[in-house]
Motif scaffolding. Structure first.
Motif, short mmCIF file in Angstrom:
data_model
loop_
_atom_site.label_atom_id
_atom_site.label_comp_id
_atom_site.label_asym_id
_atom_site.label_seq_id
_atom_site.Cartn_x
_atom_site.Cartn_y
_atom_site.Cartn_z
N LEU A 128 -9.01 27.86 -8.39
CA LEU A 128 -10.13 27.94 -7.45
C LEU A 128 -10.32 26.61 -6.72
O LEU A 128 -10.49 26.57 -5.50
N LEU B 135 -10.35 33.98 -1.10
CA LEU B 135 -11.10 34.41 -2.28
C LEU B 135 -10.70 35.83 -2.69
O LEU B 135 -10.45 36.09 -3.86
N ILE C 43 -14.74 28.01 0.46
CA ILE C 43 -13.56 28.85 0.28
C ILE C 43 -13.63 29.99 1.29
O ILE C 43 -14.68 30.61 1.49
N ASN D 193 -7.81 25.96 -3.99
CA ASN D 193 -7.96 26.83 -2.83
C ASN D 193 -9.29 26.64 -2.11
O ASN D 193 -9.65 27.43 -1.25
N SER D 194 -10.01 25.59 -2.48
CA SER D 194 -11.30 25.26 -1.87
C SER D 194 -11.18 23.94 -1.12
O SER D 194 -10.29 23.14 -1.38
N LYS E 188 -16.76 32.64 5.04
CA LYS E 188 -16.58 31.67 3.97
C LYS E 188 -17.78 31.72 3.04
O LYS E 188 -18.85 32.21 3.40
#
Length: 183
Positions: free
Chosen positions: A19, A106, A101, A22-23, A43
């Motif tokens: 996570l 997501l 994100i 990917n943020s 987002k």
């Protein structure tokens, strides 16, 4: 974010790292607009520090819809879930730091990692319960009871948020809130 997601949401270190990778970590000053209608919310933000306010404008009047506090997620949830045009403005009330994100990323992660899919469901459930509680409070409690309830749940709001936004959130005029505070 790590502490909250691992302790409150039972996310493993491995899934937390995915996570995190990917943020995007971002910081923003006070009184900055993050979401603006009619743009669709694409987002979701995890607020690490600071306060944000979600509000709508109807007939030229500003109505506070929600306060976003640390260790929680901020977006125009209706727009985010339905891909419809947004109706919620979200602004920073203080300097903020957050992780951002993208919706597509997501949703891809939901497919790849069951723990994140479960996290998404839990976020939606909690957001729903917060909304139900607010509606119930507006219907069942008088202003003094709603005011005391908000102080109990979010005392930091009364330090960092202008009274006009708190009054709007409680569904009353600023003058009515002043009278209640005076008592």
């Amino acid at each position: 974010m790590r502490g909250y997601l691992q302790s409150e949401m039972n996310i493993s270190e491995e899934v937390y790292q995915i996570l995190q990778e990917n943020s995007r970590k971002k910081e923003l000053g006070k009184n900055k607009l993050l979401f603006q209608p009619p743009s669709s919310a694409r987002k979701i933000l995890f607020l690490e520090t600071g306060l944000m306010r979600g509000y709508k404008i109807a007939d030229g009047k500003d109505y506070t819809h929600h306060f976003f506090t640390p260790n929680w997620f901020a977006t125009d949830f209706e727009s985010f879930l339905t891909s419809s045009p947004g109706s919620l403005f979200i602004e920073s009330l203080t300097p903020v730091s957050y992780l951002e994100i993208d919706k597509e990323v997501l949703y891809r992660l939901y497919e790849e990692h069951h723990q994140l899919e479960k996290l998404g469901r839990e976020i939606a459930e909690i957001a729903y319960l917060i909304t139900v509680e607010k509606v119930s409070d507006l219907q069942m409690l008088n202003l003094k009871e709603r005011y005391k309830s908000l102080i109990r749940k979010n005392p930091q709001l009364f330090i960092n948020v202008p009274q006009k936004y708190i009054a709007s959130y409680l569904g009353v005029s600023e003058q009515s809130l002043s009278r209640i505070k005076g008592k």
